[in-house]
Design an enzyme around this catalytic site. Structure first.
Site, PDB file in Angstrom:
ATOM      1  N   ASP A  11     -17.972 -12.451 -20.567  1.00 53.80           N
ATOM      2  CA  ASP A  11     -18.682 -12.667 -19.303  1.00 53.80           C
ATOM      3  C   ASP A  11     -20.128 -13.115 -19.530  1.00 53.80           C
ATOM      4  OD1 ASP A  11     -16.331 -11.751 -18.308  1.00 53.80           O
ATOM      5  OD2 ASP A  11     -17.068  -9.755 -17.785  1.00 53.80           O
ATOM      6  N   HIS A  50       7.776  -7.631  -4.148  1.00 56.50           N
ATOM      7  CA  HIS A  50       6.459  -8.100  -4.606  1.00 56.50           C
ATOM      8  C   HIS A  50       6.573  -9.454  -5.315  1.00 56.50           C
ATOM      9  CE1 HIS A  50       4.073  -4.507  -3.685  1.00 56.50           C
ATOM     10  NE2 HIS A  50       5.209  -3.875  -3.854  1.00 56.50           N
ATOM     11  N   GLU A  99       4.286 -11.306  -6.246  1.00 55.34           N
ATOM     12  CA  GLU A  99       3.137 -11.562  -7.135  1.00 55.34           C
ATOM     13  C   GLU A  99       3.371 -11.091  -8.565  1.00 55.34           C
ATOM     14  OE1 GLU A  99       3.392  -9.416  -4.715  1.00 55.34           O
ATOM     15  OE2 GLU A  99       2.299  -7.555  -5.048  1.00 55.34           O
ATOM     16  N   CYS A 118       5.492  -6.008   1.256  1.00 50.40           N
ATOM     17  CA  CYS A 118       5.797  -4.572   1.152  1.00 50.40           C
ATOM     18  C   CYS A 118       5.237  -3.810   2.366  1.00 50.40           C
ATOM     19  CB  CYS A 118       5.279  -4.035  -0.179  1.00 50.40           C
ATOM     20  SG  CYS A 118       5.955  -2.424  -0.574  1.00 50.40           S
ATOM     21  N   TYR A 119       4.212  -2.982   2.179  1.00 53.22           N
ATOM     22  CA  TYR A 119       3.629  -2.287   3.335  1.00 53.22           C
ATOM     23  C   TYR A 119       3.139  -3.308   4.369  1.00 53.22           C
ATOM     24  CZ  TYR A 119       0.613   0.802   6.111  1.00 53.22           C
ATOM     25  OH  TYR A 119       0.032   1.495   7.144  1.00 53.22           O
ATOM     26  N   GLY A 125       0.850  -1.185   0.000  1.00 52.74           N
ATOM     27  CA  GLY A 125       0.000   0.000   0.000  1.00 52.74           C
ATOM     28  C   GLY A 125       0.884   1.231   0.000  1.00 52.74           C
ATOM     29  N   LYS A 138     -11.263 -12.839 -14.443  1.00 55.22           N
ATOM     30  CA  LYS A 138     -11.485 -12.980 -15.895  1.00 55.22           C
ATOM     31  C   LYS A 138     -10.842 -14.250 -16.466  1.00 55.22           C
ATOM     32  CE  LYS A 138     -13.069 -10.482 -19.437  1.00 55.22           C
ATOM     33  NZ  LYS A 138     -14.312  -9.697 -19.369  1.00 55.22           N
TER      34      LYS A 138
END
Ligand code: XMP
Length: 509
Positions: A229, A171, A173, A83-84, A56, A367
């Site tokens: 979708d 990070h 990710e 991180c944060y 964040g 998605k």
């Protein structure tokens, strides 16, 4: 909805929260995003096998920054701070967080100092990580040890194995962290003891059961646009409640060449009631003389609702189905309280509706999971991997007035563009033609022409919030331009858009 093992991603304002949740699911573990200040009691009820604290843009020392409570770390649930999230863990448990001497932004070389730390099991010790921070953990809390460093950050990771608390300043990710997904997988499987029980087949089964329980023997109406979708939503509903589904496809006449027929072919003849409403004339008459982009959008949006209401009024007492997906729900702040943009399709049923309830079978899916679901359900690949297409359709790619004649010029040019890219074996995240309202002089044979300039757009993006323009090879551009000018009456010149987003947007209007 899930009886799978779950990992909770607690959101402290990081831009990668969805990416973290997706990575966890890619590792076959169900994930759920919740606000950073979710009450401890609620977490106890969910009983996650692990918790991940996101990054964040804050500093733990500022009073207005999001904080957490010690009890979070006393739940006995493994926690990974990112991180944060790492700074928050250190700060809350009595460590020290300070501004960095040198802030780190970008891909930074890092060393994993302790190969015995479960996070690093099987990973290379000398590695690269994506860093983005101005504070760092200057002193780890009691019980923790520092297990990784970079040139400017002495504690790039820390852990207290006895309490199963882990944290990384970088990070894991994002792709720019080498072996980042492996690190997350280590946390899930070696620390949290994940069973890997989340897979798309189970999702289908569970959703089918839920749809049947909710709907019973009543009818369901779905607005079908042909986008990913709504198409996948139709496919799962058809499987769950064959014979009880009506799909209303409002054909506003602003689809790409042959697209309306393709949608009809894909859904007609299945065990659902397919209604194609030919509303082209109605939309075009409303758009006559309108050139301002926002007005076009508004007119189309309003007319769409009107046509859909008229058609669906025949189905009073039915359920309304929507292809709402998880990012729509997250972005609308329904999971975390932080509104990024409000989505028209997540606010529940409108007041004074004739429908008796909402069915949203994709509400918990990302998605890429929706696409995987579509493939499993046997939907055609052209539908499943379809590029995004704006609701107002070609109207926002037809600069100036939208007329049938101009739409046909655009459709023909766009078709050739797509055909030539396919012939060259090229595919980009989004590509389309734009008909401008500018005419220029040309020469064909011995005659002077005075026709439209056509723009070509092709972009590379994963999130559609930013993009780079695609470097289409010149020979392919040559072939596209030459075919369009020769075959499409009304175009005398072709230009290629070489702008990224920002500063431009992907669409021209
Ligand atoms: P922009 O032009 O804002 O577009 O960079 C970002 C992405 O959103 C798509 N887009 C829309 N999608 N309704 C939609 O469903 C719309 O009104 C709309 N406008 C833009 C665009 O095609 C791109 O993928």
């Amino acid at each position: 909805m899930s009886k799978n093992q779950t990992v909770v991603v607690l959101d402290f304002g990081g831009q990668y929260k969805e990416l973290i949740a997706r990575r966890v699911r890619e590792c076959a573990v169900h994930s759920q995003i919740l606000a950073g200040d979710t009450p401890i009691q609620k977490l106890k009820e969910i009983a996650p096998i692990g918790i991940i604290l996101t990054g964040g843009p804050h500093s733990v020392y500022k009073a207005a920054s999001p904080h957490t409570v010690k009890e979070l770390f006393e739940l006995g649930v493994p926690i990974l701070g990112i991180c944060y999230g790492m700074q928050l863990m250190a700060y809350t448990l009595g460590g020290e967080v300070k501004p960095c001497g040198v802030s780190e932004y970008g891909t930074i070389a890092a060393t994993y100092d302790d190969p015995k730390c479960a996070l690093f099991d099987g990973l290379k010790c000398e590695t690269t990580t994506l860093m983005s921070h101005t504070d760092f953990v200057a002193r780890v809390p009691d019980g923790f040890r520092s297990v990784a460093h970079t040139a400017d950050c002495p504690t790039a990771a820390m852990c207290d194995e006895s309490r199963k608390l882990y944290a990384v300043q970088f990070h894991p990710e994002v792709e720019r962290t080498a072996e980042g997904t492996k690190l997350l997988r280590n946390f899930l499987y070696k620390v949290c003891g994940a069973a890997g029980d989340y897979n798309i087949d189970d999702v289908i089964e569970r959703q089918i059961k839920a749809i049947r329980e909710q709907v019973g023997d009543r009818q369901v109406v779905l607005g079908l646009s042909g986008g990913v979708d709504s198409s996948v939503c139709a496919a799962i509903l058809e499987k769950a409640i064959p014979g009880q589904l009506t799909c209303i496809f409002v054909d506003h006449g602003m689809m790409r060449k042959n697209e309306g027929d393709e949608i009809e072919r894909a859904f007609k003849g299945k065990s659902l009631n397919f209604v194609r409403v030919d509303a082209e004339k109605r939309f075009l008459s409303k758009l006559a003389g309108v050139t301002e982009p926002e007005r076009k959008r508004k007119i189309i949006g309003e007319e769409f609702v009107r046509v859909f209401e008229e058609e669906s009024a025949k189905f009073a007492g039915s359920f309304l189905a929507q292809g709402t997906i998880y990012p729509d729900v997250v972005e609308s702040g329904l999971t975390t309280g932080a509104v990024i943009k409000s989505h028209h399709n997540v606010g529940g049923l409108p007041k004074d509706t004739k429908f008796i309830g909402l069915v949203e079978p994709l509400r918990y899916l990302f998605k890429d999971e929706v696409r995987a679901l579509g493939r499993k359900l046997g939907l055609d690949e052209t539908l499943v991997s379809r590029q995004p297409f704006p609701g107002p359709g070609l109207a926002v790619r037809c600069i100036g007035e939208v007329t049938k004649e101009r739409l046909d010029i655009l459709r023909d040019a766009d078709y050739i563009y797509r055909e030539e890219l396919a012939k060259a074996g090229l595919c980009y995240d989004q590509f389309f033609a734009v008909l401008t309202d500018m005419r220029t002089v040309g020469v064909m044979g011995d005659g002077r022409t005075y026709n439209y300039v056509l723009g070509l757009r092709a972009v590379i993006t994963s999130d559609f919030m930013t993009c780079e323009y695609a470097h289409i090879p010149y020979p392919t551009l040559d072939a596209i331009s030459s075919r369009i000018v020769n075959e499409v009456k009304g175009v005398s010149r072709v230009v290629y858009d070489i702008t990224g987003k920002p500063p431009a947007t992907i669409e021209w209007e």
